[in-house]
Scaffold this motif. Structure first.
Motif, PDB file in Angstrom:
ATOM      1  N   GLU A 184      31.175   2.943  46.080  1.00 47.72           N
ATOM      2  CA  GLU A 184      30.255   1.881  46.448  1.00 47.72           C
ATOM      3  C   GLU A 184      29.377   1.434  45.284  1.00 47.72           C
ATOM      4  N   LEU A 185      29.485   2.131  44.166  1.00 42.87           N
ATOM      5  CA  LEU A 185      28.694   1.729  43.000  1.00 42.87           C
ATOM      6  C   LEU A 185      29.195   0.370  42.511  1.00 42.87           C
ATOM      7  N   PRO A 186      28.282  -0.429  41.968  1.00 44.80           N
ATOM      8  CA  PRO A 186      28.743  -1.711  41.419  1.00 44.80           C
ATOM      9  C   PRO A 186      29.782  -1.462  40.334  1.00 44.80           C
ATOM     10  N   SER A 187      30.868  -2.194  40.387  1.00 45.23           N
ATOM     11  CA  SER A 187      31.967  -1.956  39.458  1.00 45.23           C
ATOM     12  C   SER A 187      32.027  -3.039  38.394  1.00 45.23           C
ATOM     13  N   THR A 188      32.561  -2.657  37.252  1.00 45.90           N
ATOM     14  CA  THR A 188      32.726  -3.639  36.174  1.00 45.90           C
ATOM     15  C   THR A 188      34.054  -4.376  36.324  1.00 45.90           C
TER      16      THR A 188
ATOM     17  N   LEU B  11      34.728  -9.002  37.636  1.00 47.41           N
ATOM     18  CA  LEU B  11      33.477  -9.740  37.573  1.00 47.41           C
ATOM     19  C   LEU B  11      33.793 -11.197  37.260  1.00 47.41           C
TER      20      LEU B  11
ATOM     21  N   ARG C 103      24.367  -8.881  34.288  1.00 49.28           N
ATOM     22  CA  ARG C 103      24.103  -8.357  35.625  1.00 49.28           C
ATOM     23  C   ARG C 103      22.616  -8.020  35.712  1.00 49.28           C
ATOM     24  N   LYS C 104      22.221  -7.429  36.803  1.00 45.21           N
ATOM     25  CA  LYS C 104      20.786  -7.171  36.968  1.00 45.21           C
ATOM     26  C   LYS C 104      20.290  -6.157  35.934  1.00 45.21           C
ATOM     27  N   HIS C 105      21.152  -5.176  35.612  1.00 50.05           N
ATOM     28  CA  HIS C 105      20.687  -4.103  34.746  1.00 50.05           C
ATOM     29  C   HIS C 105      21.441  -3.998  33.431  1.00 50.05           C
TER      30      HIS C 105
ATOM     31  N   GLN D   9      35.685   4.540  37.313  1.00 45.22           N
ATOM     32  CA  GLN D   9      34.660   5.214  38.122  1.00 45.22           C
ATOM     33  C   GLN D   9      33.603   5.863  37.248  1.00 45.22           C
TER      34      GLN D   9
ATOM     35  N   ASN E  15      31.326   3.230  35.786  1.00 44.71           N
ATOM     36  CA  ASN E  15      30.365   2.752  36.778  1.00 44.71           C
ATOM     37  C   ASN E  15      29.304   3.802  37.074  1.00 44.71           C
TER      38      ASN E  15
ATOM     39  N   TYR F 208      25.329   3.614  36.340  1.00 43.80           N
ATOM     40  CA  TYR F 208      24.368   3.848  37.418  1.00 43.80           C
ATOM     41  C   TYR F 208      23.337   4.882  36.983  1.00 43.80           C
TER      42      TYR F 208
END
Lengths: 174, 512
Positions: free
Chosen positions: A12-16, A19, A93-95, B495, B498, B502
């Protein structure tokens, strides 16, 4: 709640991946090709001049073959460059900022805003005439992790730089 | 508080200790000999030729000595250090004045160094290293010991105020209590590792002897070449004779030569290890890790825990027998200087490695790993490009000179294959919630470890081959050292990218 410790679902983490990449200005490609051609022509002229000076034309056939092979490779390189360049793109992106490169050999570099040291704009003479600029983003990870974003419109580059500087300040004084 | 030491005023330009004159004299003499010792030989020959009187020679010597001393005195006289605003300033130079300024927030590490002469004179070298693109470094070579310590504490104090860290309250609490206690008392140190002579012997034996031979050989050769150039020896003939002798019975002599070289290098390695690492001690200080070592020259090197970006440890064939590891810590540094700043522990045992990992990464960080291997395609690709292709090419090319003997080059292929398979089997990527660790090696076991939030940028790349096999390479860039994982599955790479992003983007800790 005082403390939250949610389980992180990696999926569920935003993926690269997938895009919506912003393309670079195609006029930068013209600059790249001009630069390469200038080099090619200079070498050609130097060889021709040398032959004239020596007044020895016995080498001419060999050189002609050599030059044409080189010329063919050159055309191939230029075609690859074009294809590769059209595939380049970046995303804010946001970050972080994401930069995609390459056609056969592809890479995606991501630099988080809270790791950017500083950024600057640079402009070559040709870029100036096209009103393009290159955005250089520096991190502490050494040269290989510095992000160089060429072929941006001057105003676009300036506004991204402004945005990044704001982000850096926010992170430093948060 | 027993004694009240007046707060030293560092804002006024001050000179170093007078001992600096002595140190400068020796430095200049040393420089002359190091850079121009070969030039002295013709001077002596010239002196012989002119057949000077004794008194003339004495006069000349006196003049030279006077020049050295007065130059050193002037250097001392015109060397100032002080603090202006938020910067450390050094002014130096007799004829050409230079002014170096280093802002507090650029200060990376402050180290002490003390050689035998400095020990006698009661002074030490204060080294201030900076990070970033400005490759600055300040060396104060003759500071009185307590003055140096005051200066260091003052800089560290001011640095904290210029760039407040995440744990501001803690820092203030610490610096508040500092003033009440003795300077040495406050930095309560806990020994993490102390190398005893027996450890040094083990370390010496397990050094890379080939490198020792190379260093020693290079030194001998260099000296010989310089001498020869100066004195115009006609040694070539003798050497030809010598090599002629060796050539005639070279097999027997070669064995002897290798044996002698091995014993010699063992002695050299032992000696170097002993002198360099004598009384090696790694301690935990209130804010980081400190390393002290050396017999002839006492060195001190320290860093804060936060500055350490990544670590590595590994053995070799002999070290494995002793259970020894070389342990390295990589503080944040610009790439050009990173080697110098690396804190290297020449010998540590498993328990030390574990303790250091716990200290640097926290006890919970390095557990609960998931393990990942490379793809088997790594073996296929690597043996093709580094085994089969070079072997066949070399064999074909050399066939024209050596005939059937060139088939020996084909042996390279099975060797490369074996090494690649061993490398594949040893290679393992460990991922935990906070850190990534990679294990690799052919003859040795090497390990590298980094905290995910220390990563500066992530790069995911694919070659056409990797794309076909759904593989990818992932590069992690850090201010300490870069990490690269090739031939891992594309899903894993994506993964991990990402997840690292994070971790980095949600982390509020300063990375240095």
């Amino acid at each position: 709640m005082l403390f939250e410790n949610q389980q992180i679902e990696i999926h569920e983490l935003p993926s690269t991946e997938d895009l919506d990449f912003q393309k670079l200005d195609a006029r930068y490609l013209t600059i790249k090709i001009i630069n390469h051609l200038v080099f090619f022509v200079v070498v050609m002229l130097a060889v021709g001049f040398f032959l004239l000076l020596e007044n020895d034309f016995s080498w001419t056939p060999t050189l002609m073959i050599f030059m044409s092979v080189w010329g063919l490779i050159y055309v191939g390189t230029l075609l690859y460059m074009r294809k590769e360049f059209l595939l380049r793109g970046y995303v804010l992106r946001k970050h972080d900022i994401v930069y995609r490169k390459g056609w056969l050999w592809t890479s995606i570099v991501v630099v988080p805003f809270n790791r950017i040291q500083h950024c600057e704009l640079s402009q070559g003479p040709l870029e100036k005439s096209y009103k393009l600029a290159k955005l250089n983003i520096f991190t502490a990870g050494g040269q290989s992790s510095d992000l160089k974003l060429p072929g941006l419109k001057k105003e676009e580059a300036a506004s991204i730089k402004e945005f990044l500087l704001n982000q850096i300040n926010e992170h430093n004084y948060a | 508080m027993n004694t009240i030491t007046p707060d030293p005023d560092f804002s006024l330009p001050s000179r170093q200790s007078r001992a600096a004159i002595v140190i400068f004299v020796l430095k200049f003499v040393n420089n002359t000999f190091r850079k121009g010792w070969a030039a002295l030989v013709p001077i002596f020959i010239a002196l012989r030729k002119f057949s000077l009187e004794d008194w003339q020679i004495y006069l000349l010597a006196t003049v030279i000595v006077l020049i050295y001393i007065s130059f050193s005195y002037l250097s001392y006289q015109r060397f100032y250090y002080y603090i202006m605003g938020d910067e450390i300033i050094i002014e130096e130079g007799v004829l050409y004045r230079t002014k170096t300024s280093l802002p507090f927030d650029k200060v990376q590490t402050i180290n002490f160094k003390q050689n035998i002469l400095q020990q006698v004179l009661g002074v030490l070298t204060l080294q201030i290293d900076s990070a970033g693109s400005s490759k600055q470094e300040i060396n104060l070579e003759a500071l009185k010991e307590n003055r140096a310590k005051q200066f260091r504490d003052y800089i560290l104090d001011r640095k904290e105020k210029v760039a407040p860290s995440g744990t501001l309250e803690k820092r203030i609490a610490e610096s508040g209590s500092d003033r009440e206690e003795d300077v040495d008392e406050k930095r309560k140190e806990k020994t993490l590792l102390h190398l005893k002579p027996i450890d040094l012997i083990k370390i010496g034996i397990s050094q890379n002897h080939l490198r020792s031979i190379a260093i020693f050989g290079a030194f001998v050769w260099n000296t010989y070449a310089q001498l020869k150039e100066q004195l115009d020896f006609d040694e070539d003939e003798k050497i030809d004779q010598l090599t002629g002798i060796i050539g005639s019975e070279w097999l027997g002599r070669l064995g002897l030569l290798i044996a002698v070289a091995l014993i010699l290098s063992l002695i050299v390695s032992l000696g170097i290890t002993f002198f360099r690492n004598f009384n090696f001690r790694l301690t935990e200080t209130s804010d980081g890790i400190k390393k002290r070592y050396g017999l002839m020259e006492r060195h001190e090197q320290s860093t804060t825990l936060r500055k350490i970006q990544s670590i590595s440890w590994g053995d070799n064939l002999i070290k494995k027998i002793f259970g020894l590891f070389v342990f390295r810590m990589y503080p944040a540094a610009s790439n050009e200087l990173s080697r110098k700043k690396t804190i290297s522990v020449p010998g540590s045992y498993q328990k030390h490695v574990n303790a250091l990992i716990d200290l640097i990464f926290g006890e919970q960080a390095a557990v609960d790993y998931s393990r990942h291997r490379m793809s088997k395609f790594f073996i296929q690709r690597t043996t093709l490009f580094f085994g089969l292709l070079p072997a066949v090419l070399l064999a074909i090319v050399t066939y024209f000179f050596w005939g059937p003997y060139s088939a020996f080059f084909l042996l390279w292929f099975p060797l490369a294959l074996a090494a690649t398979i061993v490398y594949y089997k040893k290679w393992m990527l460990y991922i935990s919630e906070e850190v990534v660790r990679i294990q690799y090696g052919v003859f040795s076991h090497q390990n590298k470890m980094i905290r995910l939030s220390k990563v500066q940028a992530v790069r995911l790349s694919q070659s056409p081959f990797q794309k076909r096999k759904n593989l990818a390479a992932l590069d992690l860039y850090s201010a300490g050292r870069n990490f690269s994982f090739s031939y891992i599955s594309y899903e894993l790479a994506l993964q991990l990218q990402n997840y690292i992003l994070y971790k980095v983007e949600s982390s509020t800790d300063k990375w240095m």
